[in-house]
Scaffold this motif. Structure first.
Motif, PDB file in Angstrom:
ATOM      1  N   ARG A  65      54.286-125.403  45.679  1.00 30.53           N
ATOM      2  CA  ARG A  65      54.475-124.284  44.975  1.00 30.53           C
ATOM      3  C   ARG A  65      54.059-124.439  43.631  1.00 30.53           C
ATOM      4  O   ARG A  65      54.061-123.105  43.222  1.00 30.53           O
ATOM      5  N   LEU A 101      52.366-121.617  53.381  1.00 26.04           N
ATOM      6  CA  LEU A 101      53.463-120.833  53.921  1.00 26.04           C
ATOM      7  C   LEU A 101      54.880-121.696  54.074  1.00 26.04           C
ATOM      8  O   LEU A 101      56.004-121.285  53.880  1.00 26.04           O
ATOM      9  N   TYR A 104      56.732-122.347  50.944  1.00 31.02           N
ATOM     10  CA  TYR A 104      57.577-121.122  50.487  1.00 31.02           C
ATOM     11  C   TYR A 104      58.714-120.832  51.682  1.00 31.02           C
ATOM     12  O   TYR A 104      59.807-120.672  51.106  1.00 31.02           O
ATOM     13  N   ILE A 108      62.804-120.426  51.184  1.00 27.24           N
ATOM     14  CA  ILE A 108      63.453-119.085  51.469  1.00 27.24           C
ATOM     15  C   ILE A 108      64.432-119.155  52.653  1.00 27.24           C
ATOM     16  O   ILE A 108      65.656-118.862  52.408  1.00 27.24           O
ATOM     17  N   LEU A 151      61.215-113.344  53.622  1.00 25.53           N
ATOM     18  CA  LEU A 151      60.147-114.035  54.361  1.00 25.53           C
ATOM     19  C   LEU A 151      58.980-113.085  54.817  1.00 25.53           C
ATOM     20  O   LEU A 151      57.703-113.519  54.378  1.00 25.53           O
ATOM     21  N   SER A 153      57.953-110.631  52.998  1.00 24.47           N
ATOM     22  CA  SER A 153      56.839-110.447  51.738  1.00 24.47           C
ATOM     23  C   SER A 153      56.098-111.614  51.677  1.00 24.47           C
ATOM     24  O   SER A 153      54.944-111.467  51.242  1.00 24.47           O
ATOM     25  N   GLN A 154      56.771-112.699  51.646  1.00 22.78           N
ATOM     26  CA  GLN A 154      55.920-114.000  51.482  1.00 22.78           C
ATOM     27  C   GLN A 154      54.816-113.995  52.517  1.00 22.78           C
ATOM     28  O   GLN A 154      53.561-114.475  52.185  1.00 22.78           O
ATOM     29  N   ILE A 157      51.966-111.906  51.382  1.00 18.76           N
ATOM     30  CA  ILE A 157      51.314-112.599  50.316  1.00 18.76           C
ATOM     31  C   ILE A 157      50.632-113.637  50.800  1.00 18.76           C
ATOM     32  O   ILE A 157      49.144-113.795  50.173  1.00 18.76           O
TER      33      ILE A 157
ATOM     34  N   GLN B 153      53.130-117.798  38.901  1.00 16.49           N
ATOM     35  CA  GLN B 153      52.158-117.170  39.671  1.00 16.49           C
ATOM     36  C   GLN B 153      50.949-116.729  39.065  1.00 16.49           C
ATOM     37  O   GLN B 153      49.729-116.884  39.299  1.00 16.49           O
TER      38      GLN B 153
END
Lengths: 223, 219
Positions: A65, A101, A104, A108, A151, A153-154, A157, B153
């Motif tokens: 991250r 993923l 992240y 989440i 999740l 939206s991740q 992304i 970010q």
């Protein structure tokens, strides 16, 4: 500004774009499914797993991250062969997306698990379920339902971030755009077209994930 | 071929990391200013403002940052300017950051209870006064942790500017790799430097969140 926009190249190059879209979709699909799987496993380990596993998973999550996806990609594709781990550009791109993923997703999903009321665990235990069974049948699905929007939206992304895989020569949509603009010298138009395709993909993916959410999470009976 | 010591590699990477830091700060500050304007357009009362802001945010959040960098790089060139990489990088990152910050801050403003608006309006305050004295001071408190979190970010986003040729940490990593043929060491160090830049920000965002939450509960 004396510039005549010219999208005439589209007539010749649309198959290239289409192939690029295919790779981007494939990367997203594999990365999304395996990434969520890894995320669930890591979230379990961090929230409920054995003590020795927690710091390892925590280190993995923090490492991923807090570093750019591009560097993770370079490390996997250029760095790992030094350890004898050699792979093609597509497997490397896939691996990087799953690992990304996964980290992240872990955070989440963990938030969803930790929001589970204590009584749910106890109820599971009182039915004679093992810890894993309780997790699988009682905890996980409501947890996923709770955090599904985050999740989703991740995942979007990560799909947009996959544009970077063109840098290790994985032939995704961005790679196709780079190829076309180097042939046609219509850089701006090419990237406008590619950007609009990404936008359409992002919107479609968001709708798809919303639909999946509706399908796999049954509406709970009103309490 | 000359030999490179580990210290040579690390020193060159650290020197280039200055550009990553500088670009991050410029993007964050610039993005904050544009994002603030965007926020007011988004939550404003007119019809044009919110529609514009919504479209802007959707466009920038729905497309890859890399594409935005390419478009800035080649798009600015259409005006007949010779675009240096740092300019395209700065412009694209500022616009991208603005979209995300505006959306984060909108959430914060909208989380302020409706009664606060009504109470201040019943005191005869105008829109700007309400914002200045009632809404923003409260929203700001909530906004700090996610804003600090988003700065991570931004730092990571600067890595993509290497692709349009801006020489920062990632680009330096590639260049040093090409000179030393030691990708494992070099990219390991690059990742480590990014981690050292980002992790304190992530951590402080978490700590701030906990602190402000505790304060919130005591109300």
């Amino acid at each position: 500004m004396n510039y005549a926009f010219d999208f005439g190249w589209l007539a010749d190059y649309w198959p290239v774009l289409l192939k690029g879209i295919g790779i981007t979709v494939e990367l997203t699909l594999v990365g999304g499914v395996l990434g969520i799987g890894l995320g669930i496993a890591c979230a379990w380990a961090r929230a409920l797993g054995p003590g020795w596993l927690k710091p390892i998973v925590a280190a993995y999550v923090e490492m991923i991250r807090n570093t750019p996806f591009l560097i993770q990609l370079f490390f996997i594709f250029f760095g790992l062969p030094a350890l004898g781990l050699r792979m093609g550009e597509l497997p490397a791109a896939n691996l990087a997306m799953v690992i990304n993923l996964g980290a992240y997703g872990c955070e989440i999903i963990r938030a969803g698990i930790q929001a589970t009321p204590r009584g749910q665990f106890e109820a599971g235990a009182s039915l004679g379920m093992s810890r894993i069974e309780t997790f699988r049948h009682v905890v996980l699905v409501p947890a996923l339902q709770r955090i599904w929007p985050a999740l989703s939206s991740q995942i979007v992304i990560v799909m947009l971030g996959s544009a970077a895989v063109s840098q290790i020569a994985a032939e995704d949509l961005t790679f196709a755009a780079n190829f076309i603009q180097s042939r046609t010298f219509r850089a701006f138009e090419t990237y406008v077209a590619a950007t609009l395709i990404y936008l359409a993909l992002a919107i479609a993916l968001r709708q798809l994930l919303r639909g999946i959410g509706w399908t796999i999470f049954p509406k709970r009976a009103a309490r | 071929m000359s030999d490179f010591t580990t210290w040579d590699i690390l020193r060159n990477l650290l020197l280039s990391a200055r550009w990553t830091v500088l670009l991050s700060i410029v993007s964050f500050v610039g993005g904050g200013l544009v994002g603030g304007a965007l926020l007011f357009a988004r939550i404003g009362k007119g019809r044009l403002g919110p529609a514009f802001a919504r479209t802007y945010i959707e466009l920038f959040q729905g497309t890859p940052l890399l594409m935005q960098l390419f478009l800035a790089f080649f798009g600015l060139g259409l005006f007949g300017i010779d675009v240096p990489a740092w300019l395209a990088a700065g412009v694209a990152l500022i616009l991208w950051t603005a979209a995300f910050l505006a959306e984060i801050w909108r959430g914060c403003v909208e989380s302020i209870a409706k009664g606060q608006w009504e109470a201040s309006s019943s005191l005869g305050m105008g829109y700007l006064q309400q914002m200045r004295w009632v809404i923003l001071p409260q929203a700001l408190r909530i906004a700090v942790p996610p804003t600090v979190g988003f700065s991570v970010q931004v730092v990571k986003g600067t890595a993509l500017t290497s692709i349009i040729g801006f020489v920062e940490l990632s680009k330096a990593g590639t260049m040093v790799t090409n000179a030393t043929f030691e990708p494992f060491t070099v990219y390991g160090f690059v990742a480590l430097i990014y981690f050292c830049l980002c992790w304190p920000l992530s951590k402080s965002s978490q700590i701030l969140e906990r602190k402000l939450n505790v304060a919130h509960r005591n109300h």
